[in-house]
Design an enzyme around this catalytic site. Structure first.
Site, mmCIF file in Angstrom:
data_model
loop_
_atom_site.group_PDB
_atom_site.id
_atom_site.type_symbol
_atom_site.label_atom_id
_atom_site.label_comp_id
_atom_site.label_asym_id
_atom_site.label_seq_id
_atom_site.Cartn_x
_atom_site.Cartn_y
_atom_site.Cartn_z
ATOM 1 N N LEU A 69 0.836 -1.214 0.000
ATOM 2 C CA LEU A 69 0.000 0.000 0.000
ATOM 3 C C LEU A 69 0.866 1.258 0.000
ATOM 4 O O LEU A 69 0.356 2.367 -0.075
ATOM 5 C CB LEU A 69 -0.837 0.033 1.288
ATOM 6 C CG LEU A 69 -2.176 -0.673 1.308
ATOM 7 C CD1 LEU A 69 -2.817 -0.511 2.668
ATOM 8 C CD2 LEU A 69 -3.106 -0.085 0.249
ATOM 9 N N LYS B 139 15.322 -5.859 6.272
ATOM 10 C CA LYS B 139 15.509 -4.774 7.242
ATOM 11 C C LYS B 139 16.817 -4.903 8.046
ATOM 12 O O LYS B 139 17.322 -3.922 8.574
ATOM 13 C CB LYS B 139 14.321 -4.721 8.206
ATOM 14 C CG LYS B 139 13.028 -4.220 7.568
ATOM 15 C CD LYS B 139 11.930 -4.095 8.599
ATOM 16 C CE LYS B 139 10.607 -3.735 7.956
ATOM 17 N NZ LYS B 139 9.510 -3.612 8.905
ATOM 18 N N ASN C 35 14.272 0.447 8.440
ATOM 19 C CA ASN C 35 13.229 0.411 7.392
ATOM 20 C C ASN C 35 13.240 1.678 6.538
ATOM 21 O O ASN C 35 12.431 1.819 5.638
ATOM 22 C CB ASN C 35 11.835 0.181 7.984
ATOM 23 C CG ASN C 35 11.249 1.432 8.591
ATOM 24 O OD1 ASN C 35 11.989 2.316 9.022
ATOM 25 N ND2 ASN C 35 9.941 1.532 8.619
ATOM 26 N N GLY D 245 4.862 -12.567 19.224
ATOM 27 C CA GLY D 245 5.804 -12.569 18.116
ATOM 28 C C GLY D 245 7.099 -11.892 18.531
ATOM 29 O O GLY D 245 7.113 -11.053 19.448
ATOM 30 N N ALA D 246 8.182 -12.298 17.846
ATOM 31 C CA ALA D 246 9.492 -11.767 18.229
ATOM 32 C C ALA D 246 10.301 -11.413 16.988
ATOM 33 O O ALA D 246 11.523 -11.469 16.995
ATOM 34 C CB ALA D 246 10.217 -12.815 19.072
ATOM 35 N N GLY E 6 10.773 -8.767 13.306
ATOM 36 C CA GLY E 6 11.193 -7.385 13.066
ATOM 37 C C GLY E 6 10.267 -6.354 13.673
ATOM 38 O O GLY E 6 10.710 -5.431 14.370
ATOM 39 N N ALA E 7 8.957 -6.505 13.446
ATOM 40 C CA ALA E 7 8.010 -5.505 13.957
ATOM 41 C C ALA E 7 7.972 -5.565 15.481
ATOM 42 O O ALA E 7 7.915 -4.523 16.155
ATOM 43 C CB ALA E 7 6.626 -5.757 13.373
HETATM 44 P P1 NAP Z 1 8.710 -11.252 10.874
HETATM 45 O O1 NAP Z 1 9.981 -10.526 11.084
HETATM 46 O O2 NAP Z 1 8.661 -12.367 9.885
HETATM 47 O O3 NAP Z 1 8.272 -11.821 12.321
HETATM 48 C C1 NAP Z 1 7.097 -12.558 12.511
HETATM 49 C C2 NAP Z 1 7.053 -13.089 13.939
HETATM 50 O O4 NAP Z 1 5.841 -13.820 14.080
HETATM 51 C C3 NAP Z 1 8.179 -14.071 14.265
HETATM 52 O O5 NAP Z 1 8.480 -13.998 15.643
HETATM 53 C C4 NAP Z 1 7.533 -15.426 13.941
HETATM 54 O O6 NAP Z 1 8.100 -16.502 14.656
HETATM 55 C C5 NAP Z 1 6.134 -15.167 14.446
HETATM 56 N N1 NAP Z 1 5.187 -16.081 13.817
HETATM 57 C C6 NAP Z 1 5.024 -16.312 12.494
HETATM 58 N N2 NAP Z 1 4.042 -17.223 12.308
HETATM 59 C C7 NAP Z 1 3.612 -17.587 13.536
HETATM 60 C C8 NAP Z 1 2.635 -18.512 14.015
HETATM 61 N N3 NAP Z 1 1.906 -19.247 13.168
HETATM 62 N N4 NAP Z 1 2.441 -18.618 15.347
HETATM 63 C C9 NAP Z 1 3.168 -17.887 16.211
HETATM 64 N N5 NAP Z 1 4.119 -17.004 15.833
HETATM 65 C C10 NAP Z 1 4.334 -16.857 14.511
HETATM 66 O O7 NAP Z 1 7.552 -10.252 10.438
HETATM 67 P P2 NAP Z 1 7.359 -8.741 10.940
HETATM 68 O O8 NAP Z 1 8.031 -7.807 10.029
HETATM 69 O O9 NAP Z 1 7.692 -8.699 12.382
HETATM 70 O O10 NAP Z 1 5.778 -8.559 10.706
HETATM 71 C C11 NAP Z 1 4.838 -9.160 11.570
HETATM 72 C C12 NAP Z 1 3.439 -8.647 11.247
HETATM 73 O O11 NAP Z 1 3.360 -7.245 11.500
HETATM 74 C C13 NAP Z 1 3.055 -8.816 9.777
HETATM 75 O O12 NAP Z 1 1.709 -9.175 9.732
HETATM 76 C C14 NAP Z 1 3.245 -7.430 9.181
HETATM 77 O O13 NAP Z 1 2.369 -7.189 8.097
HETATM 78 C C15 NAP Z 1 2.874 -6.548 10.354
HETATM 79 N N6 NAP Z 1 3.545 -5.235 10.294
HETATM 80 C C16 NAP Z 1 2.747 -4.135 10.257
HETATM 81 C C17 NAP Z 1 3.314 -2.887 10.228
HETATM 82 C C18 NAP Z 1 2.417 -1.674 10.187
HETATM 83 O O14 NAP Z 1 2.909 -0.585 9.886
HETATM 84 N N7 NAP Z 1 1.157 -1.796 10.509
HETATM 85 C C19 NAP Z 1 4.704 -2.734 10.226
HETATM 86 C C20 NAP Z 1 5.500 -3.887 10.280
HETATM 87 C C21 NAP Z 1 4.888 -5.148 10.303
HETATM 88 P P3 NAP Z 1 9.346 -17.351 14.046
HETATM 89 O O15 NAP Z 1 10.542 -16.461 14.228
HETATM 90 O O16 NAP Z 1 9.342 -18.570 14.876
HETATM 91 O O17 NAP Z 1 9.051 -17.579 12.601
#
Ligand code: NAP
Length: 435
Positions: free
Chosen positions: A16, A65, A86, A125-126, A128-129
């Site tokens: 987006l 990132k 980012n 969750g742990a 990037g975000a």
């Molecule tokens: P990421 O770096 O891939 O991290 C995802 C985290 O979620 C990891 O800790 C992962 O665990 C965990 N996870 C994934 N699948 C899971 C499951 N089925 N059950 C439990 N834990 C699970 O992704 P991210 O960048 O942090 O993004 C996370 C979410 O935030 C996404 O949906 C993204 O769209 C959203 N986001 C939104 C914004 C915004 O501006 N609104 C900004 C950034 C991100 P593992 O390490 O074990 O895989």
């Protein structure tokens, strides 16, 4: 002078960001261009070198990132603490890195009057975000921070630099077992994101322990996690404002100017205003009637996708069905492809639109989907079977069709509205949800 910016990532077709930045250029009366740069990991360093000569800055998203840090000359305090960048600013031949997810998240909290000072916060969750969220709530002096991860060992080693004795990492099982009350719970996992929108990262028991629930996901706008929170009377906030706020914080860095919360609000609103509102549901569920009323109330144009299709194909729905359902479905997808390019419309769809996943993907690109769920007895009472090819064998067919489709209607909708009361009340509920 044209301002050139863009986004670096691996898969960007659903982003987006161009829409947000283009609206901002309009708001600030600037001439700008925001491109999408999809790159493979092996090409990232070379790309940054190249793009640094052509743009004033770029955003960086999953999965680069962390990787980009090695290409930079300097990184900000937040980015250092978080361990992820980012936003890159190219200035005077140097490359500067920032993390605006941190600012985006703190602005989302402020905007929604969520104050974590001396409160208990749980972060699911742990990744990037989550790192940006942990750093932010710690800086805002939360009393207790608990990070919940599915792989404790991995999370502990990845968060090593970020953790101090005030932060605990526990498993999802432990969270369920501890069953403690707290103030805020934040989903920073992708669980519940489109297309797996029926998933919820924690049980209802956990959700009811918190006063406020934030989901960083913005597609769908209301995840299962937030739906449960809202129905349980909790404050529930999605990730859209954060997305806009982090984009604007990046612009503040690139343009070296304060833009402020008013503009974030305006752009979030303009994004929502431009978004189509799409009604799905069974034949006879009131999509056209309610759609027209909604269009009147919101002063928007109404599109009935079946009428659109008939005009396009120059044949009635029944004639198209006579050739075969497959033939009709192909024509329907052709129509949806055209309609999905519309902006700011109220769109009523044919009952079977959910049968082809491509239709949903197309509609979601620029719309929120509302499932109008009307009791079958009511539908049967006033449906005209002559204009409904699938009901020619009798109205009872409606039960079979409903059983086949209900799961998909629920799965693909951002919101479910029960059409049980008066038309005005249903239209009011839709308007309040959109707002
Ligand atoms: P990421 O770096 O891939 O991290 C995802 C985290 O979620 C990891 O800790 C992962 O665990 C965990 N996870 C994934 N699948 C899971 C499951 N089925 N059950 C439990 N834990 C699970 O992704 P991210 O960048 O942090 O993004 C996370 C979410 O935030 C996404 O949906 C993204 O769209 C959203 N986001 C939104 C914004 C915004 O501006 N609104 C900004 C950034 C991100 P593992 O390490 O074990 O895989």
């Amino acid at each position: 002078m044209m301002i050139k910016l863009g986004l670096l990532g691996e898969h960007l077709s659903h982003s987006l960001s161009p829409k947000i930045h283009n609206l901002l250029f309009e708001e600030l009366e600037l001439e700008g261009k925001y491109d999408l740069f999809e790159k493979k990991e092996k090409d990232v360093s070379e790309f940054i070198e190249e793009v640094s000569k052509k743009t004033i800055g770029i955003n960086v998203t999953i999965p680069y990132k962390i990787k980009v840090i090695s290409s930079l000359d300097w990184i900000s305090e937040e980015a250092k603490k978080i361990g992820a960048v980012n936003t890159i600013h190219f200035k005077d031949g140097k490359k500067y890195g920032y993390n605006t997810d941190y600012f985006g998240f703190s602005r989302l909290l402020g905007q929604n009057d969520i104050d974590v000072l001396n409160k208990e916060v749980v972060i699911l969750g742990a990744g990037g975000a989550a790192r940006a969220v942990i750093t932010c709530v710690r800086d805002l002096k939360a009393k207790e921070i608990v990070v919940v991860a599915r792989n404790l060992e991995k999370a502990t080693s990845e968060l090593e630099n970020l953790l101090d004795k005030d932060i605990r990492i526990i498993s999802f099982d432990d969270l369920e077992k501890e069953n403690k009350k707290g103030y805020l719970i934040i989903n920073s996992t992708p669980v519940g994101m489109f297309p797996n929108i029926e998933a919820c990262p924690v049980s209802d028991n956990i959700i009811k322990n918190y006063e406020a629930c934030v989901d960083l996901i913005y597609n769908p706008l209301e995840t299962e996690f937030l739906k449960k929170a809202r129905l349980g009377g909790k404050k529930s906030v999605n990730g859209m404002f954060m997305l806009v706020a982090q984009a604007i914080a990046s612009e503040e860095i690139w343009l070296d100017k304060k833009i402020g919360n008013n503009t974030i609000e305006k752009i979030s609103k303009r994004i929502n205003d431009k978004i189509n509102i799409i009604l799905i549901g069974m034949p006879g569920s009131g999509k056209s009637y309610i759609g027209k009323k909604l269009a009147e109330r919101l002063n928007r144009e109404f599109i009935d996708s079946d009428e659109y299709l008939q005009n396009l194909e120059k044949k009635s729905i029944s004639e198209l069905f006579q050739v075969g359902e497959e033939y009709f479905r192909q024509a329907e997808t052709k129509t949806i492809r055209k309609i999905s390019l519309e902006k700011n419309k109220i769109i009523s769809t044919g009952g079977g639109v959910i049968k082809n996943y491509e239709n949903i993907e197309l509609l979601k690109k620029n719309g929120i989907i509302i499932f109008l769920n009307r009791p079958l007895e009511k539908i049967i009472e006033d449906i005209d079977i002559d204009s409904r090819p699938l009901l020619l064998k009798g109205k009872e067919q409606i039960y079979n069709i409903y059983n086949q489709r209900l799961k998909l209607y629920k799965k693909y909708s951002d919101y479910i509205i029960e059409n049980k009361t008066s038309v005005d009340e249903v239209v009011d509920s839709i308007i309040s949800i959109i707002k």
